[in-house]
Write an enzyme that holds these catalytic residues in place. Structure first.
Site, PDB file in Angstrom:
ATOM      1  CG  ASP A   1       3.410  39.358 -14.718  1.00  0.00           C
ATOM      2  OD1 ASP A   1       2.737  39.157 -13.688  1.00  0.00           O
ATOM      3  OD2 ASP A   1       4.228  38.532 -15.157  1.00  0.00           O
TER       4      ASP A   1
ATOM      5  CG  ASN B   1      -5.948  36.366 -13.714  1.00  0.00           C
ATOM      6  OD1 ASN B   1      -5.954  37.466 -14.277  1.00  0.00           O
ATOM      7  ND2 ASN B   1      -4.829  35.671 -13.545  1.00  0.00           N
TER       8      ASN B   1
HETATM    9  C1  FPP Z   1      -0.526  40.649 -12.609  1.00  0.00           C
HETATM   10  O1  FPP Z   1       0.139  40.756 -11.410  1.00  0.00           O
HETATM   11  C2  FPP Z   1      -1.713  41.459 -12.696  1.00  0.00           C
HETATM   12  C3  FPP Z   1      -2.993  40.984 -12.761  1.00  0.00           C
HETATM   13  C4  FPP Z   1      -3.391  39.587 -12.573  1.00  0.00           C
HETATM   14  C5  FPP Z   1      -4.112  41.823 -13.055  1.00  0.00           C
HETATM   15  C6  FPP Z   1      -3.806  43.231 -13.447  1.00  0.00           C
HETATM   16  C7  FPP Z   1      -4.627  44.064 -12.597  1.00  0.00           C
HETATM   17  C8  FPP Z   1      -4.399  45.358 -12.322  1.00  0.00           C
HETATM   18  C9  FPP Z   1      -3.340  46.188 -12.894  1.00  0.00           C
HETATM   19  C10 FPP Z   1      -5.248  46.009 -11.327  1.00  0.00           C
HETATM   20  C11 FPP Z   1      -6.683  45.836 -11.626  1.00  0.00           C
HETATM   21  C12 FPP Z   1      -7.156  46.681 -12.718  1.00  0.00           C
HETATM   22  C13 FPP Z   1      -8.318  46.462 -13.293  1.00  0.00           C
HETATM   23  C14 FPP Z   1      -8.866  47.449 -14.270  1.00  0.00           C
HETATM   24  C15 FPP Z   1      -9.053  45.224 -12.995  1.00  0.00           C
HETATM   25  P1  FPP Z   1       0.328  39.411 -10.567  1.00  0.00           P
HETATM   26  O2  FPP Z   1      -0.684  39.409  -9.501  1.00  0.00           O
HETATM   27  O3  FPP Z   1       0.278  38.228 -11.484  1.00  0.00           O
HETATM   28  O4  FPP Z   1       1.770  39.635 -10.016  1.00  0.00           O
HETATM   29  P2  FPP Z   1       2.832  38.496  -9.646  1.00  0.00           P
HETATM   30  O5  FPP Z   1       3.106  37.714 -10.899  1.00  0.00           O
HETATM   31  O6  FPP Z   1       4.008  39.296  -9.187  1.00  0.00           O
HETATM   32  O7  FPP Z   1       2.214  37.673  -8.560  1.00  0.00           O
END
Ligand code: FPP
Length: 252
Positions: free
Chosen positions: A26, A74
């Site tokens: 996250d 998501n």
């Molecule tokens: C959370 O950060 C992360 C995700 C929703 C997805 C995780 C994805 C990756 C690490 C990259 C993609 C990798 C693959 C293998 C698909 P957020 O966007 O919720 O961050 P925030 O809460 O700060 O907005």
């Protein structure tokens, strides 16, 4: 004399690794915003952190690493961001699959395959098939995954078996559900790590994490590295796991 590769030393503490570590990656968006960058760049750096995490898990002797890479919820993000995440997954598999295979990583995908594009599905299948016999580390990719949805699918399967006369409803117990989960055959996570400082489970491994220890790290996912993983394991080793009993028991 050298240490076996499953043990490293951090400040004199022996890092006997947990068997199964699961990670809620996250904070990609906040990492990017803090730098005035588009969210896409946070996800791109998140993939770099994922590469570091897989390498470190193998080096530390962790047998199963589960990553929450795209949740069933998501899809509610803006289409452009959903497309970016799909693109990153495809690139990750295309670019890294050979290296993962060479390093003895077995890839297993959990989550609902329904609704995924054919090219994504084909890549996920290819990754599972190519690496099926690898033994060093299992990388479980939770993709289009939600814990409630997974439990509902398992219950539906048991109900279908009962209607088909293959299962006596009176015999349904926790083991029946477990055997029908996407994670059938995998050990439960011992340690769940969430980055970004948020302290929530967010529909991740709801059934399997019943007795997991949770460690919340105050860093955004793109900053995750081996030192962060070691710090989480040190914290995990300080915990006393009782599994509902009164005395400490060793999980792994
Ligand atoms: C959370 O950060 C992360 C995700 C929703 C997805 C995780 C994805 C990756 C690490 C990259 C993609 C990798 C693959 C293998 C698909 P957020 O966007 O919720 O961050 P925030 O809460 O700060 O907005």
């Amino acid at each position: 004399m050298s240490l076996p590769d499953s043990v490293s030393i951090l400040g004199g503490v022996s890092l006997d690794p947990p068997l199964h570590v699961a990670v809620i990656m996250d904070g990609n968006g906040r990492w990017a915003s803090a730098r005035g960058l588009p969210r896409r760049e946070g996800h791109r750096q998140g993939v770099e952190a994922l590469r570091r995490a897989v390498r470190a898990a193998g080096d530390l002797g962790i047998k199963v690493l589960t990553i929450y890479s795209f949740s069933a919820e998501n899809w509610s993000r803006p289409l452009e961001e959903v497309n970016d995440l799909m693109g990153l997954l495809k690139r990750f598999v295309r670019k890294d699959l050979a290296e993962l295979h060479e390093n003895g990583v077995r890839v297993r995908v959990i989550g609902d395959r329904k609704g995924l594009d054919a090219d994504v599905l084909a890549l996920l299948d290819e990754a599972e098939q190519l690496t099926a016999d690898n033994k060093r580390t299992t990388l479980v990719v939770a993709f289009n995954y939600g814990g409630r949805q997974e439990i509902a699918r398992a219950a539906r399967k048991a109900a279908e078996d009962a209607v088909a006369g293959k299962l006596d409803p009176a015999s349904i117990d926790a083991g029946t559900i477990e055997a029908n989960l996407d994670t059938a055959g995998l050990p439960d996570p011992d340690l769940v790590i969430r980055t970004s400082g948020e302290q929530r489970i967010s529909n991740f491994l709801l059934w399997q994490a019943a007795y997991a220890e949770f460690v919340f790290l105050p860093i955004y996912w793109p900053d995750f590295d081996r030192a962060a993983l070691e710090a989480a394991i040190v914290e995990y080793r300080r915990r006393e796991r009782r599994f509902g009993g009164v005395t400490a028991r060793t999980g792994s």
